[in-house]
Design an enzyme around this catalytic site. Structure first.
Site, PDB file in Angstrom:
ATOM      1  CE  LYS A  54    -107.213  -3.846 112.151  1.00  0.00           C
ATOM      2  NZ  LYS A  54    -107.701  -2.475 112.223  1.00  0.00           N
ATOM      3  CD  GLN A  98    -110.588  -0.595 111.129  1.00  0.00           C
ATOM      4  OE1 GLN A  98    -110.112  -1.380 111.939  1.00  0.00           O
ATOM      5  NE2 GLN A  98    -109.868  -0.079 110.155  1.00  0.00           N
ATOM      6  CG  ASP A 121    -106.086   1.060 117.298  1.00  0.00           C
ATOM      7  OD1 ASP A 121    -105.291   0.429 116.582  1.00  0.00           O
ATOM      8  OD2 ASP A 121    -107.059   1.689 116.848  1.00  0.00           O
TER       9      ASP A 121
HETATM   10  N1  GUN Z   1    -107.996   2.382 110.298  1.00  0.00           N
HETATM   11  C1  GUN Z   1    -106.915   2.195 109.528  1.00  0.00           C
HETATM   12  N2  GUN Z   1    -105.878   1.746 110.274  1.00  0.00           N
HETATM   13  C2  GUN Z   1    -106.331   1.666 111.541  1.00  0.00           C
HETATM   14  C3  GUN Z   1    -105.719   1.271 112.771  1.00  0.00           C
HETATM   15  O1  GUN Z   1    -104.540   0.908 112.863  1.00  0.00           O
HETATM   16  N3  GUN Z   1    -106.525   1.334 113.873  1.00  0.00           N
HETATM   17  C4  GUN Z   1    -107.809   1.735 113.794  1.00  0.00           C
HETATM   18  N4  GUN Z   1    -108.516   1.771 114.909  1.00  0.00           N
HETATM   19  N5  GUN Z   1    -108.404   2.104 112.678  1.00  0.00           N
HETATM   20  C5  GUN Z   1    -107.657   2.065 111.557  1.00  0.00           C
END
Ligand code: GUN
Length: 294
Positions: A54, A98, A121
């Site tokens: 990311k 995350q 998110d």
């Molecule tokens: N863990 C797996 N996919 C995601 C996501 O789209 N956002 C977040 N914050 N954690 C994740």
């Protein structure tokens, strides 16, 4: 195989080019690039890979990336105080924590502490509520990416029967809301659903998001249906570790009209949707009209 392969990588690249192309106008007005802060707690190997990719993508497109790593043992107060700092930092337009977080942390309390204006998110209760209420807002990245792919295949989704298999706040619930807003008739199935095969067989659109390797069989797919596979599970086949989705790909591709591969389907769209959301949040925080990129 007769299904059309939905190339998530190509769609994501093309969206990425449009995002990058819109940054100079933002910089001309603000003197800076949109900024994304990504927070990782602990050292889960898969999460480390996601967080790194990311940050890397944000920098590649020309955004600012702020990466924060806290130890596995981090406490709630430590994480909340980092979120408060990021909320107050004007260079930061988007904050992503995350998931999953280590067991001692309360994920929902952490997500709820993020300034909703920076909730790229789309998981904050305000974002979820806006989506359910039909108000504009930041939408969870994976469902948003899935919707972009569905629109690219189908154009209008109005009147289609859709099934979402999975009911997480990350994917299943927001996906169902998005499909409803597209005028689909939506069923949400989950681990307690009875007669799943029959329900999947009736669907024109299948979004598989329960994280169970190849649980949806190819024979369940209605001829011509569009299949979006959100799952990624690592399995060992013939002594080799491979990634598979929630759908039995080879047999589903014989029935489906279009299907996403794993990998190379939904995954790249999730990351690019995050970049998209960061760009939108940056504009909205400044009071600018956000660019429409899809
Ligand atoms: N863990 C797996 N996919 C995601 C996501 O789209 N956002 C977040 N914050 N954690 C994740």
């Amino acid at each position: 195989m007769c299904a059309r392969l939905i190339d998530g990588k190509a769609h994501a690249n093309s969206l990425g080019e449009r995002i990058a192309a819109s940054l100079p106008a933002f910089a001309a007005q603000t003197g800076r690039a949109p900024g994304l802060a990504v927070v990782l707690v602990g050292n889960d190997a898969a999460s480390e890979v996601y967080v790194r990719s990311k940050g890397k993508m944000a920098r590649k497109l020309g955004m600012d990336s702020f990466e924060h790593v806290l130890p596995e043992s981090a406490g709630q107060e430590e994480l909340l105080s980092l979120i408060a700092e990021l909320n107050a930092d004007n260079r930061v337009d988007g904050i992503l924590v995350q998931l999953p977080l280590p067991a001692q942390l309360d994920s929902l309390a952490v997500i709820s502490a993020i300034d909703p204006a920076k909730d790229v998110d789309g998981l904050h209760p305000v974002s979820a509520g806006r989506l359910a209420s039909g108000l504009p807002g930041l939408v969870s990245c994976t469902p948003l990416g899935c919707l972009m792919l569905l629109r690219s295949v189908l154009g209008s989704l109005a009147g289609l029967d859709a099934i979402v298999v999975g009911r997480s706040i990350l994917v299943g619930k927001p996906m169902a809301q998005l499909l409803l807003a597209e005028n689909c008739t939506v069923m949400i199935a989950h681990s307690r659903t009875k007669g799943l095969a029959e329900k999947v067989r009736r669907a024109d659109v299948v979004v598989a998001a329960m994280g169970q390797a190849e649980m949806i069989k190819g024979t369940w797919i209605k001829p011509g249906a569009t299949v979006i596979d959100v799952g990624t599970s690592r399995v060992v086949r013939n002594g080799r570790a491979i990634l598979v989705g929630d759908v039995e790909f080879a047999s589903a591709a014989r029935s489906a009209g279009a299907i996403t591969p794993v990998p190379g389907g939904v995954g790249p769209m999730t990351i690019m949707s995050l970049m998209h959301n960061t760009l939108i949040a940056a504009h909205l925080r400044k009071g600018f009209a956000p660019p429409r990129l899809w």
